[in-house]
Write a protein that holds these residues in place. Structure first.
Motif, PDB file in Angstrom:
ATOM      1  N   LYS A 194      78.800  63.430  52.021  1.00  0.00           N
ATOM      2  CA  LYS A 194      78.053  63.844  53.206  1.00  0.00           C
ATOM      3  C   LYS A 194      78.632  63.182  54.446  1.00  0.00           C
ATOM      4  CE  LYS A 194      73.551  65.052  51.242  1.00  0.00           C
ATOM      5  NZ  LYS A 194      72.093  64.837  51.328  1.00  0.00           N
ATOM      6  N   GLY A 234      74.886  64.471  58.094  1.00  0.00           N
ATOM      7  CA  GLY A 234      74.036  64.832  56.965  1.00  0.00           C
ATOM      8  C   GLY A 234      74.513  66.049  56.208  1.00  0.00           C
ATOM      9  N   ASP A 235      75.466  66.812  56.772  1.00  0.00           N
ATOM     10  CA  ASP A 235      75.996  67.986  56.073  1.00  0.00           C
ATOM     11  C   ASP A 235      76.868  67.561  54.902  1.00  0.00           C
ATOM     12  OD1 ASP A 235      74.703  69.519  57.884  1.00  0.00           O
ATOM     13  OD2 ASP A 235      76.477  70.138  59.015  1.00  0.00           O
ATOM     14  N   THR A 236      76.891  68.381  53.873  1.00  0.00           N
ATOM     15  CA  THR A 236      77.699  68.127  52.683  1.00  0.00           C
ATOM     16  C   THR A 236      79.062  68.789  52.836  1.00  0.00           C
ATOM     17  OG1 THR A 236      75.716  68.044  51.302  1.00  0.00           O
ATOM     18  CG2 THR A 236      77.822  68.381  50.178  1.00  0.00           C
TER      19      THR A 236
END
Length: 388
Positions: free
Chosen positions: A204, A77-79
């Motif tokens: 992401k 979920g991190d960009t």
């Protein structure tokens, strides 16, 4: 005029009453049936199947070399930005035996490189001598001191030695590269440097295959990167049904977890089918239908299960009859219409058919009540009664 006595009148009345009572007792009772009403409304012919969502452009980042993976700091979920370092690999250190073998290979490569350098120096000297001879013979030939044949031999010898010198230079470069490659294996300073893995695109982290530190081999997938806003729906249907689907068909995405269905459109029909085992253990040939969502739904993520309805044809208003009321007769499709408490057999002409309704082109009127799920006991003109 003939008159009946009171006794005869009573006897005649009793006979008529008894006959009427027997008729009522032995008359067949009405057959209980289920009924439906012919009405006007929208008709939609659809193919229903399960599917799943997926990111359109998914990038699977794999380990370029074998080594020890440094624990990945990113989470799902991190960009990440394009070009950012997302993982690091440390080459695996050699043990004593492997180090000795690598050292021996490096020494052999060094010896081959030195030998190639000596050959190159010798080739250069021979070429310089041949060039001087070619120039001298050229001057002598101009003065008529040597023959043309001797001049051409000297010139050809210089050309041959020039090509040999080029070949030796290439061999020397190859030997040098081989030596440097072998030397890099045993070079502690170079071997200790980490190999950085950069993100090819901005997006992401969809999935982490490896997060903790451990030794991995080249080609092992580490994580997936993609744009979650670009979601498409993959629907697999039977190959016999896939031929009816065309790009541009409307798709209703339901049971995805939200309140209302999502609108989508068929983007492509894959050209090749695949084999899938059904719940009954039967091999089926199925084809993937790819549909694109018309609007972005942030709650719908990657690899979510959905129920999709592919709209093949639809009409905004048609005369509809329940499909369960239709049956095949001698002249085509027929139904039982309930008139005055009796089931009357009537032929009908139908058009489009969906899972629950069929379009009536001729034979019925709006508001007619028909028998649904007619049984074999039901006959033309038989009295019927509605079930509760």
């Amino acid at each position: 005029m003939m008159t009946f006595s009171k006794t005869r009148r009573i006897a005649a009345f009793s006979f008529v009453a008894a006959a009427l009572l027997l008729f009522l007792v032995f008359r067949p009772s009405p057959l209980p049936v289920d009924s439906g009403v012919v009405s006007k409304g929208p008709l939609r012919v659809v193919l229903e199947a399960e599917g799943f969502s997926r990111v359109e452009d998914r990038f699977v980042i794999a380990a370029p070399v074998s080594g020890r993976l440094v624990r990945i700091a990113f989470s799902e979920g991190d960009t990440v930005e394009k070009g950012a370092t997302v993982a690091e690999l440390l080459p695996v250190a050699l043990d004593a035996r492997e180090y000795r073998e690598a050292s021996a290979r490096a020494a052999a490569a060094r010896a081959a490189y030195d030998e190639s350098l000596a050959r190159e120096r010798q080739a250069v000297l021979n070429l310089e001598q041949a060039n001087r001879r070619s120039i001298r013979y050229n001057n002598l030939y101009s003065e008529g001191a040597v023959s043309k044949e001797a001049f051409e031999l000297a010139r050809n010898e210089a050309d041959v030695l020039r090509k040999e010198a080029d070949a030796v230079r290439s061999a020397t470069a190859s030997a040098r590269f081989s030596f440097e490659a072998q030397q890099a294996i045993i070079d502690r300073q170079i071997a200790g440097r980490s190999v950085r893995i950069e993100a090819p695109v901005s997006g992401k982290v969809l999935r982490l295959h490896e997060k903790s530190e451990r030794v991995v081999v080249a080609g092992v997938p580490l994580f997936d990167i993609g744009d979650p806003s670009a979601i498409e729906i993959v629907i697999d249907i039977l190959s016999s049904d896939a031929v009816r689907v065309k790009p541009g068909n409307r798709v209703l995405v339901e049971e995805w977890g939200g309140g209302s269905p999502l609108e989508a459109v068929v983007k492509s029909v894959e050209p090749a089918a695949f084999t899938k085992i059904s719940a009954l253990g039967i091999e089926e040939k199925r084809v993937n239908i790819i549909a694109a969502l018309k609007r972005y739904e942030p709650k719908l993520g990657d690899n979510f299960r959905v129920q999709a309805s592919i709209v093949l044809r639809e009409k905004s208003r048609s005369l509809l009859v329940p499909v369960s009321s239709l049956f095949r007769g001698s002249g085509g499709w027929q139904v039982f219409v309930i008139e005055s408490g009796k089931a009357v057999r009537k032929p009908v002409v139908i058009g489009l058919r969906s899972a629950f309704h069929a379009e009536v082109l001729d034979g019925l009127d709006d508001g007619d009540r028909v028998v649904v799920h007619p049984t074999n006991e039901l006959g033309d003109g038989m009295r019927v009664i509605f079930r509760e």
